[in-house]
Design a protein around this motif. Sequence first.
Motif, PDB file in Angstrom:
ATOM      1  N   VAL A 105       0.854  -1.184   0.000  1.00 55.73           N
ATOM      2  CA  VAL A 105       0.000   0.000   0.000  1.00 55.73           C
ATOM      3  C   VAL A 105       0.893   1.238   0.000  1.00 55.73           C
ATOM      4  CG1 VAL A 105      -1.770   1.315   1.242  1.00 55.73           C
ATOM      5  CG2 VAL A 105      -1.868  -1.194   1.203  1.00 55.73           C
ATOM      6  N   ALA A 106       0.593   2.182  -0.860  1.00 56.95           N
ATOM      7  CA  ALA A 106       1.396   3.401  -0.954  1.00 56.95           C
ATOM      8  C   ALA A 106       1.358   4.169   0.362  1.00 56.95           C
ATOM      9  CB  ALA A 106       0.866   4.275  -2.092  1.00 56.95           C
ATOM     10  N   GLU A 107       2.374   4.992   0.581  1.00 56.59           N
ATOM     11  CA  GLU A 107       2.486   5.736   1.839  1.00 56.59           C
ATOM     12  C   GLU A 107       1.285   6.638   2.106  1.00 56.59           C
ATOM     13  OE1 GLU A 107       6.136   7.854   2.157  1.00 56.59           O
ATOM     14  OE2 GLU A 107       7.400   6.062   2.038  1.00 56.59           O
ATOM     15  N   ASP A 108       0.675   7.157   1.050  1.00 57.46           N
ATOM     16  CA  ASP A 108      -0.481   8.035   1.258  1.00 57.46           C
ATOM     17  C   ASP A 108      -1.770   7.266   1.520  1.00 57.46           C
ATOM     18  OD1 ASP A 108      -1.143   7.022  -1.214  1.00 57.46           O
ATOM     19  OD2 ASP A 108      -1.108   8.939  -2.275  1.00 57.46           O
ATOM     20  N   GLY A 109      -1.718   5.929   1.455  1.00 57.55           N
ATOM     21  CA  GLY A 109      -2.886   5.107   1.757  1.00 57.55           C
ATOM     22  C   GLY A 109      -3.991   5.186   0.732  1.00 57.55           C
ATOM     23  N   LYS A 110      -3.658   5.605  -0.488  1.00 56.62           N
ATOM     24  CA  LYS A 110      -4.694   5.769  -1.509  1.00 56.62           C
ATOM     25  C   LYS A 110      -4.532   4.808  -2.690  1.00 56.62           C
ATOM     26  CE  LYS A 110      -5.394  10.697  -0.498  1.00 56.62           C
ATOM     27  NZ  LYS A 110      -6.769  10.533   0.018  1.00 56.62           N
ATOM     28  N   TYR A 111      -3.517   3.993  -2.645  1.00 57.72           N
ATOM     29  CA  TYR A 111      -3.270   3.059  -3.746  1.00 57.72           C
ATOM     30  C   TYR A 111      -2.623   1.803  -3.184  1.00 57.72           C
ATOM     31  CZ  TYR A 111      -1.349   1.173  -8.119  1.00 57.72           C
ATOM     32  OH  TYR A 111      -1.038   0.351  -9.179  1.00 57.72           O
ATOM     33  N   GLY A 112      -3.050   0.656  -3.684  1.00 55.19           N
ATOM     34  CA  GLY A 112      -2.468  -0.593  -3.210  1.00 55.19           C
ATOM     35  C   GLY A 112      -2.448  -1.646  -4.297  1.00 55.19           C
ATOM     36  N   GLN A 113      -1.568  -2.618  -4.115  1.00 52.21           N
ATOM     37  CA  GLN A 113      -1.455  -3.719  -5.062  1.00 52.21           C
ATOM     38  C   GLN A 113      -1.338  -5.044  -4.325  1.00 52.21           C
ATOM     39  OE1 GLN A 113       1.971  -2.462  -7.491  1.00 52.21           O
ATOM     40  NE2 GLN A 113       0.569  -2.260  -9.208  1.00 52.21           N
ATOM     41  N   ALA A 123      -4.505 -12.914   0.573  1.00 54.95           N
ATOM     42  CA  ALA A 123      -4.254 -11.478   0.685  1.00 54.95           C
ATOM     43  C   ALA A 123      -5.449 -10.716   0.147  1.00 54.95           C
ATOM     44  CB  ALA A 123      -2.996 -11.090  -0.073  1.00 54.95           C
ATOM     45  N   VAL A 124      -5.724  -9.570   0.773  1.00 51.63           N
ATOM     46  CA  VAL A 124      -6.900  -8.778   0.396  1.00 51.63           C
ATOM     47  C   VAL A 124      -6.551  -7.296   0.383  1.00 51.63           C
ATOM     48  CG1 VAL A 124      -9.281  -8.147   1.000  1.00 51.63           C
ATOM     49  CG2 VAL A 124      -8.452 -10.478   1.454  1.00 51.63           C
ATOM     50  N   LEU A 125      -7.114  -6.595  -0.590  1.00 51.48           N
ATOM     51  CA  LEU A 125      -7.105  -5.137  -0.611  1.00 51.48           C
ATOM     52  C   LEU A 125      -8.546  -4.657  -0.588  1.00 51.48           C
ATOM     53  CD1 LEU A 125      -4.484  -4.241  -3.373  1.00 51.48           C
ATOM     54  CD2 LEU A 125      -4.259  -3.784  -0.927  1.00 51.48           C
ATOM     55  N   VAL A 126      -8.808  -3.623   0.197  1.00 54.05           N
ATOM     56  CA  VAL A 126     -10.152  -3.033   0.270  1.00 54.05           C
ATOM     57  C   VAL A 126     -10.052  -1.545  -0.025  1.00 54.05           C
ATOM     58  CG1 VAL A 126     -12.038  -2.394   1.834  1.00 54.05           C
ATOM     59  CG2 VAL A 126     -11.145  -4.734   1.837  1.00 54.05           C
ATOM     60  N   ALA A 127     -10.971  -1.064  -0.870  1.00 52.61           N
ATOM     61  CA  ALA A 127     -11.027   0.350  -1.225  1.00 52.61           C
ATOM     62  C   ALA A 127     -12.264   0.980  -0.596  1.00 52.61           C
ATOM     63  CB  ALA A 127     -11.080   0.510  -2.746  1.00 52.61           C
ATOM     64  N   LEU A 128     -12.059   2.074   0.137  1.00 50.91           N
ATOM     65  CA  LEU A 128     -13.159   2.775   0.801  1.00 50.91           C
ATOM     66  C   LEU A 128     -13.263   4.210   0.313  1.00 50.91           C
ATOM     67  CD1 LEU A 128     -12.602   1.806   4.571  1.00 50.91           C
ATOM     68  CD2 LEU A 128     -14.047   0.628   2.886  1.00 50.91           C
ATOM     69  N   ALA A 170      -8.248   4.492  -4.377  1.00 43.58           N
ATOM     70  CA  ALA A 170      -9.425   5.061  -3.720  1.00 43.58           C
ATOM     71  C   ALA A 170      -9.013   6.094  -2.677  1.00 43.58           C
ATOM     72  CB  ALA A 170     -10.229   3.947  -3.050  1.00 43.58           C
ATOM     73  N   ASP A 171     -10.017   6.712  -2.028  1.00 42.47           N
ATOM     74  CA  ASP A 171      -9.740   7.641  -0.925  1.00 42.47           C
ATOM     75  C   ASP A 171      -8.905   6.965   0.152  1.00 42.47           C
ATOM     76  OD1 ASP A 171     -11.231   9.543  -2.175  1.00 42.47           O
ATOM     77  OD2 ASP A 171     -12.969   9.388  -0.858  1.00 42.47           O
ATOM     78  N   VAL A 172      -9.297   5.723   0.473  1.00 39.97           N
ATOM     79  CA  VAL A 172      -8.615   4.956   1.521  1.00 39.97           C
ATOM     80  C   VAL A 172      -8.437   3.515   1.040  1.00 39.97           C
ATOM     81  CG1 VAL A 172      -8.713   4.081   3.881  1.00 39.97           C
ATOM     82  CG2 VAL A 172      -9.590   6.369   3.370  1.00 39.97           C
ATOM     83  N   VAL A 173      -7.231   3.010   1.144  1.00 41.75           N
ATOM     84  CA  VAL A 173      -6.946   1.632   0.768  1.00 41.75           C
ATOM     85  C   VAL A 173      -6.299   0.921   1.954  1.00 41.75           C
ATOM     86  CG1 VAL A 173      -5.608   0.108  -0.739  1.00 41.75           C
ATOM     87  CG2 VAL A 173      -6.661   2.175  -1.679  1.00 41.75           C
ATOM     88  N   GLY A 174      -6.828  -0.245   2.277  1.00 38.76           N
ATOM     89  CA  GLY A 174      -6.253  -1.050   3.354  1.00 38.76           C
ATOM     90  C   GLY A 174      -5.973  -2.450   2.868  1.00 38.76           C
ATOM     91  N   GLY A 175      -4.918  -3.048   3.388  1.00 46.49           N
ATOM     92  CA  GLY A 175      -4.554  -4.396   2.976  1.00 46.49           C
ATOM     93  C   GLY A 175      -4.384  -5.327   4.157  1.00 46.49           C
ATOM     94  N   TYR A 176      -4.523  -6.609   3.873  1.00 47.83           N
ATOM     95  CA  TYR A 176      -4.330  -7.621   4.914  1.00 47.83           C
ATOM     96  C   TYR A 176      -3.780  -8.882   4.254  1.00 47.83           C
ATOM     97  CZ  TYR A 176      -5.349 -11.315   8.283  1.00 47.83           C
ATOM     98  OH  TYR A 176      -5.243 -12.392   9.139  1.00 47.83           O
ATOM     99  N   VAL A 177      -2.778  -9.482   4.890  1.00 50.77           N
ATOM    100  CA  VAL A 177      -2.236 -10.765   4.443  1.00 50.77           C
ATOM    101  C   VAL A 177      -2.349 -11.744   5.594  1.00 50.77           C
ATOM    102  CG1 VAL A 177      -0.227 -12.004   3.579  1.00 50.77           C
ATOM    103  CG2 VAL A 177      -0.624  -9.645   2.863  1.00 50.77           C
ATOM    104  N   HIS A 178      -2.995 -12.882   5.339  1.00 51.98           N
ATOM    105  CA  HIS A 178      -3.121 -13.891   6.384  1.00 51.98           C
ATOM    106  C   HIS A 178      -1.733 -14.394   6.765  1.00 51.98           C
ATOM    107  CE1 HIS A 178      -5.433 -16.513   8.875  1.00 51.98           C
ATOM    108  NE2 HIS A 178      -4.871 -17.582   8.380  1.00 51.98           N
ATOM    109  N   SER A 179      -1.601 -14.857   7.992  1.00 52.72           N
ATOM    110  CA  SER A 179      -0.287 -15.178   8.558  1.00 52.72           C
ATOM    111  C   SER A 179       0.491 -16.231   7.775  1.00 52.72           C
ATOM    112  CB  SER A 179      -0.441 -15.636  10.014  1.00 52.72           C
ATOM    113  OG  SER A 179      -1.299 -16.757  10.086  1.00 52.72           O
TER     114      SER A 179
END
Length: 288
Positions: A66-74, A157-162, A143-152
Amino acid sequence: MAAISAAMVKELRERTGLGLLDCKKALKKTDGDIDQAIEDLRKSSGMKAAKKAGRTAADGVVAVRVAEDGKYGQVVEVNSETDFVARDEAFLGFVDTVANKALADKQTDVAALMAGDLESAREALVQKIGENIGVRRIDAVDADVVGGYVHSNNRIAVLVALKGGDVELARDIAMHVAATNPQFVAPADVSEEVVAKESEIIKAQPDMAGKPEAIVEKMIGGRIKKFLSEISLSEQAFVKNPELTVGKLAAQGGAEIQSFVRYEVGDGIVVEEVDFAAEVAEQLAASK
């Protein structure tokens, strides 16, 4: 010249991971000397990497950036043949390099990303580790807000755009998506074709037989509503608080869920089951 048996070919294949015909040719050149054949094949490192490209890589890991600004992720999936290699430090280092470059370049085209140094690094790793390795896919959200999660275990892996909210909220929703695997953001996103097919399935169920049409339609309506809530992220009970739907969770955080991407290692890859004895017999017969 010593007779080249199927057992000898099988042993050489198991020890080198190379194809049947390559192994048989190598054994013929060494008059059945397996150790010498291995030495000769090891010298052919370029051939080794090329031959391994045809093997199915259905294991591996996923990674999120996720980019430092929290607006883009891959999210990226890199495959190996076995879970053993998927835990190898050199392999994981390669995955990090791929994910970091993909984010830096905002590149989702695998072929374009791999052109040049990354492809050379992949080939070198194939030769070092002895398994086929490949970058399978890359997706991005903006998006305005991008969050990511990777299972242990690095397999989901998931990206969510809000629209609105914050990164922590997006990450919580991403964690939920990893656990429940919803198919759509909201019921409105489900196509008429999907609903119609599900309605046909429900109508054909045994407990519908003999009931008046009005009752059947009412029962179908109720089950379709339940079906839509089960496959739609916004209607699912939030895993960390089942009293709250994910849609309400987002609303409480001042957000609207726009999209999500969920990767699971090997999803959709068909691994061919091979009868080794039959394969050896067929290849030997064909090459006589």
